[in-house]
Motif scaffolding. Structure first.
Motif, PDB file in Angstrom:
ATOM      1  N   HIS A 274      42.530  30.631  46.918  1.00 33.94           N
ATOM      2  CA  HIS A 274      43.361  32.045  46.552  1.00 33.94           C
ATOM      3  C   HIS A 274      44.324  32.338  47.564  1.00 33.94           C
ATOM      4  O   HIS A 274      44.528  33.596  47.531  1.00 33.94           O
ATOM      5  CB  HIS A 274      42.315  33.000  45.847  1.00 33.94           C
ATOM      6  CG  HIS A 274      41.494  32.387  44.817  1.00 33.94           C
ATOM      7  ND1 HIS A 274      41.780  32.240  43.474  1.00 33.94           N
ATOM      8  CD2 HIS A 274      40.136  31.920  44.945  1.00 33.94           C
ATOM      9  CE1 HIS A 274      41.174  31.588  42.849  1.00 33.94           C
ATOM     10  NE2 HIS A 274      40.032  31.493  43.713  1.00 33.94           N
ATOM     11  N   CYS A 284      46.179  32.498  37.774  1.00 39.19           N
ATOM     12  CA  CYS A 284      45.178  31.861  38.239  1.00 39.19           C
ATOM     13  C   CYS A 284      43.812  32.467  37.820  1.00 39.19           C
ATOM     14  O   CYS A 284      44.002  33.645  37.214  1.00 39.19           O
ATOM     15  CB  CYS A 284      45.046  32.147  39.883  1.00 39.19           C
ATOM     16  SG  CYS A 284      43.643  31.512  40.679  1.00 39.19           S
ATOM     17  N   CYS A 286      41.585  33.966  38.973  1.00 39.38           N
ATOM     18  CA  CYS A 286      41.242  35.401  39.637  1.00 39.38           C
ATOM     19  C   CYS A 286      42.050  36.376  39.201  1.00 39.38           C
ATOM     20  O   CYS A 286      41.703  37.422  39.555  1.00 39.38           O
ATOM     21  CB  CYS A 286      41.384  34.840  41.302  1.00 39.38           C
ATOM     22  SG  CYS A 286      42.851  34.857  41.651  1.00 39.38           S
ATOM     23  N   CYS A 291      48.190  31.087  42.981  1.00 38.71           N
ATOM     24  CA  CYS A 291      47.309  30.514  44.027  1.00 38.71           C
ATOM     25  C   CYS A 291      47.494  29.054  44.275  1.00 38.71           C
ATOM     26  O   CYS A 291      47.641  28.424  43.124  1.00 38.71           O
ATOM     27  CB  CYS A 291      45.864  30.957  43.607  1.00 38.71           C
ATOM     28  SG  CYS A 291      45.622  32.721  43.458  1.00 38.71           S
TER      29      CYS A 291
HETATM   30 ZN   LIG Z   1      43.513  32.988  42.543  1.00 41.77          ZN
END
Ligand SMILES: [Zn+2]
Length: 421
Positions: A274, A284, A286, A291
Motif C-alpha cells: 500500500h 485499491c 484498501c 497502491c
Molecule cells: Zn492499498
C-alpha cells in the motif's frame, strides 16, 4: 508445562529495551568510552549468539575468537543457555596439529524443547512444531470462514491447529510465534486489521493464546516473520543488511539493516503493498488509489491474463506464466515482462529509500524460477542509478509457507535468546 516455561523465564535477566542496541555506534565509528557496561554485555551476548547461528557448532575458544570476546565472557553467556538446555556441548574434537587442549563444540540442542510456529492468513491457519535449528517436526492446517461477524470460531481454528501440531512433542513447546497476514500491534500482541477478515480486527490473540496454553506468545506481521526465518534459518544468516519481499495475493516486505530488524512504532510499517506507485491510480482494496498492490499482485496478473486471452487465466501465476512464455505464447512473454516490471517498481522504491542492496524474495515469484526473478532484477537495475559498491542482488526464498512457519518460531527464539531483532 507452566512450571517448565516459568523456570526458563525466571532464569533470565530482564530483556534489553528494544532501542538499547539501536543506540550503538554504527560500524566504523567506534566510541567505546561512551558504552556502558550493560551495553557492552548485551553486545557481546549478541555477537556470541550470532556467531553460533551463523557459523555452526564451535568450541569455546573458537567462539571467543569469532565473536571477539574473552573466554570468561563466553562462559558467562553460554552457561545459562546450557543450563536451560538450549545449548549442548558435544564430544571433544581431535586436537589440532601443534597440540592444545581439544575443544568440545557448542551447538543448539536438537533435543531442546521445540517451538510452535503459526501462520494466520485469510481463511486458513497453519501451525508447526519447529526445532531450534529450524526443522519442522509436525504440522497442521485448519480453515475458517472469512465473512464471520465474531472472531470466536477463528480462535477455535487457531487453537485446534496449535493443539494438533504440538501433540507429537513429548514436552510443552518453549513458546508460540504467530505470523499474521495483516497489521499487528507487536507490543500488545493484538491484531490491528486484516483487510479480508474484519472479524479479526482488534482481536487480542496474544493474550487469548497465552491464557489457553500458558506459554509465551509473540505476534508479528507476516513479512517480518519471513525475515526472522531467513535471519535464523535461511539465506539471511551472517548478513547484516537485506530486505525480504513477499509477492502473491498480497505484497509485503521487511528490512534488516545494520543487523537490526526494522519495526515502526508497535510493529507498524511493512505495508509495502500500500505504498503509492501512481497518483490517483486504480482503486485499491484498501480504499485508496494507486497502491503498488493494484499493479503487482496475482489479482492484477489474472485480470491481465484474461484480457490477453491467455489459457486458464483464472489459475495463472508466475510458474504458469513462465511456462506459457517458454512455450512461445507471445501474449505470455509480454505479460511476463510487464508483471516483472510492475514488481520491480516497488523494489526499486525500497532500494532508493534505504538501499539494502540484497533482496530475498518469497511467495509467488519464486515459482517463476530464474526467468521471473532475473526479469525483475533487470528492471530494478534499470530503475535504480548505478553506484559503486551498490550492486543489487536477489536470492530466492521459498514459495510455500514453511519459511513463514520457521520465521514465526524464530520470533520466539529471538525472545528466548534475548536477542533484540
Ligand atoms: Zn492499498
Amino acid at each position: 508445562m507452566t512450571d517448565d516455561a516459568d523456570r526458563l523465564f525466571e532464569a533470565r535477566p530482564p530483556s534489553p529495551l528494544p532501542d538499547e542496541t539501536a543506540a550503538l555506534p554504527r560500524r566504523g565509528r567506534r566510541r567505546p568510552a561512551l558504552l556502558s557496561s550493560t551495553l557492552v554485555g548485551s553486545t557481546n551476548r549478541r555477537r556470541v549468539i550470532e556467531a553460533l547461528f551463523d557459523h555452526g557448532p564451535m568450541s569455546r575458544a573458537e567462539l571467543a575468537r569469532q565473536a571477539g570476546v574473552n573466554r570468561t565472557t563466553i562462559s558467562g553467556i553460554v552457561q545459562p543457555l546450557i543450563d536451560q538446555q538450549l545449548l549442548v556441548e558435544g564430544e571433544a574434537m581431535p586436537a589440532r596439529a601443534g597440540g592444545g587442549k581439544p575443544g568440545r563444540p557448542l551447538r543448539f540442542s536438537p533435543d531442546a524443547r521445540p517451538i510452535c510456529g503459526t501462520l494466520l492468513m485469510p481463511g486458513s491457519v497453519r501451525s508447526a512444531l519447529v526445532t531450534l535449528d529450524g526443522h519442522i517436526l509436525a504440522e497442521d492446517e485448519q480453515s475458517f470462514a472469512t465473512d464471520l461477524d465474531v472472531p470466536g470460531p477463528i480462535v477455535e481454528a487457531i487453537t485446534s491447529a496449535i493443539v494438533r501440531a504440538i501433540a507429537p512433542a513429548r514436552r510443552a513447546p518453549l513458546g508460540i510465534g504467530v505470523a499474521v497476514g495483516g497489521m499487528v500491534d507487536t507490543d500488545l500482541g493484538t491484531i490491528v486489521a486484516v483487510n479480508l477478515v474484519p472479524a479479526l480486527n482488534g482481536l487480542r490473540l496474544g493474550s487469548e493464546l497465552e491464557k489457553r496454553f500458558s506459554l509465551p506468545v509473540l505476534l508479528d506481521h507476516h513479512p517480518r516473520a519471513l525475515l526472522v526465518g531467513d535471519r535464523w534459518f535461511g539465506k539471511g544468516r551472517g548478513i547484516r543488511d537485506f530486505a525480504v519481499v513477499y509477492t502473491g495475493e498480497v505484497l509485503g516486505g521487511a528490512l534488516y539493516l545494520d543487523g537490526h530488524l526494522q519495526r515502526g512504532f508497535a510493529g507498524a510499517g511493512g505495508e509495502l503493498g500500500h505504498t503509492f506507485v501512481q497518483v490517483d491510480g486504480e482503486l485499491c482494496r484498501c480504499g485508496r488509489r494507486g497502491c503498488w498492490d493494484t499493479i503487482a499482485t496475482l489479482s492484477w496478473l489474472r485480470a491481465e491474463a484474461r484480457a490477453a486471452g491467455l489459457p486458464d487465466a483464472e489459475r495463472i501465476n508466475s510458474e504458469r506464466l513462465v511456462g506459457l512464455a517458454a512455450a512461445g505464447n507471445p501474449g505470455a512473454g509480454t505479460l511476463l515482462d510487464r508483471y516483472a516490471r510492475n514488481i520491480a517498481i516497488g523494489i526499486a522504491n525500497l532500494q532508493q529509500t534505504v538501499a539494502p542492496n540484497r533482496f530475498i524474495l518469497h511467495g509467488d515469484v519464486v515459482g517463476g524460477s530464474d526467468t521471473m526473478i532475473g526479469a525483475i532484477l533487470n528492471h530494478v537495475r534499470q530503475l535504480v542509478p548505478w553506484r559503486p559498491r551498490g550492486e543489487i542482488t536477489f536470492d530466492a526464498g521459498e514459495t510455500e509457507d514453511r519459511a513463514a512457519l520457521r520465521g514465526a518460531a524464530g520470533l520466539v527464539l529471538s525472545h528466548l535468546l534475548q536477542f533484540p531483532l
